[in-house]
Design an enzyme around this catalytic site. Structure first.
Site: not given
Ligand code: GLY
Length: 357
Positions: A208, A236, A238-239, A259, A262
């Protein structure tokens, strides 16, 4: 287009043009004051995750030419998205467990308080540009998977195979080492008892890049872009594409992004926590530490803890405020962030909760 044709065109599209005139799209560039407007009131500043030195360099170059902060940070992270050697973002990002690269990204524009995002996007190397197009050319904030790809195609984004040979080989090595969980095996001899036993020893790559900027007009914007958790379950998310989790901007307060793991930001709305802590008077670094602390306080699952109860993962935060103050913090020591203050582009140490042994 000749005069006659132009008249026909205007006639047939009159209704659409009237609707557009009634409700014009607010493009980022239109949010900028004209060049003859008041002189700059702010020293621009750009912050990014530790892999973002080239992004902060590019973003600052643009900010000094009076670019809007969103133009600057997106151009900055596009360099990393385009780089096949960065295996955590864009082209060359590590794939999901099926060997397919799926990208997540979000953008947030402070002055208009608008945002756009894409998740699980395949085949397009610059998800941040698609996220920005979602913001500017749709009434939505987040598009995912096939719908996001169709939207990108409609806007002329080129499809490509994002899996480089380098990333395919890393994925194959991972797949082969998962032999306690599936049927893929590394090359081994008949008496090799260790094959597949190393599952728990694999460090997970969350990758990230986050980049946030304050421009000459005192406006804030941010972007987060990633190939997400390496070898994740297909689909999936993420954040990074979730506004409030991996990115948040309030033009009156500050900008923050993250980063690392997530899932921890998804259950804590961490980037909002950082911005709200700054609103309450904390410095950017203190606010980033507050978000780290919240993750630790809310962590209940033993499987995610070390023997001493500390988190068995890391999360990093980066933040700037409207005064041009900045800070970064992580749960564990050793993380860095990139910072360009207009004079120098450098990597700085993140503050942290726990020192690595
Ligand atoms: N922070 C990046 C993810 O978890 O995809």
């Amino acid at each position: 287009m000749g005069n006659l044709k132009r008249r026909d065109f205007l006639k047939t599209t009159g209704a659409a043009l009237a609707a557009t005139a009634a409700q014009p799209l607010l493009r980022v560039k239109e949010a900028l004051p004209p060049l003859h407007a008041a002189p700059p009131v702010r020293q621009p500043i750009v912050i990014a995750s530790g892999n973002g030195l080239r992004a902060t360099e590019k973003a600052m170059q643009l900010l000094m030419q009076r670019s809007d902060a969103l133009d600057a940070v997106v151009a900055g992270v596009n360099i990393i998205e385009d780089d096949p050697d960065d295996i955590t973002v864009g082209y060359g990002g590590l794939p999901n467990e099926d060997g397919v690269v799926e990208l997540d990204s979000s953008v947030m524009h402070g002055p208009s308080h608008r945002a756009g995002a894409v998740a699980a996007l395949q085949k397009i190397k610059n998800p941040s540009l698609v996220a920005r197009t979602v913001m500017e050319r749709s009434d939505h904030v987040l598009l995912v998977g096939k719908g996001a790809l169709r939207f990108a195609r409609a806007h002329g984004f080129q499809e490509m195979n994002l899996l480089t040979e380098k990333s395919r080989k890393i994925w194959l090595e991972w797949k082969e080492a998962m032999s306690t969980k599936d049927d893929w095996l590394q090359p081994h001899s008949l008496d090799d008892r260790s094959v597949g036993a190393q599952l728990r020893e694999y460090a997970r790559h969350y990758g990230t890049i986050n980049c946030d900027a304050l421009d000459l007009q005192g406006n804030l914007s941010g972007v987060t872009t990633t190939s997400g958790l390496a070898f994740k379950i297909a689909g999936r998310v993420g954040d990074s594409p979730i506004i409030g989790a991996g990115l948040y901007v309030d033009n009156e307060v500050g900008a923050a992004g993250s980063t690392g793991r997530g899932e921890s930001n998804l259950v804590n709305c961490s980037s909002v926590i950082v911005v709200e802590a700054m609103r309450a008077g904390k410095s950017p670094e203190e606010a980033c530490l507050a978000a780290c602390r919240r993750i630790v306080d809310n962590l209940k699952e033993a499987r995610l803890k070390n023997d001493d109860g500390t988190p068995a993962f890391n999360v990093n935060f980066y933040a700037i405020n409207t005064k041009g103050e900045y800070g970064g913090a992580a749960i564990w020591s050793g993380s860095k962030f990139a910072l360009h203050d207009g004079k120098e582009n450098r990597l700085l140490e993140c503050a942290y909760l726990y020192k690595k042994k």
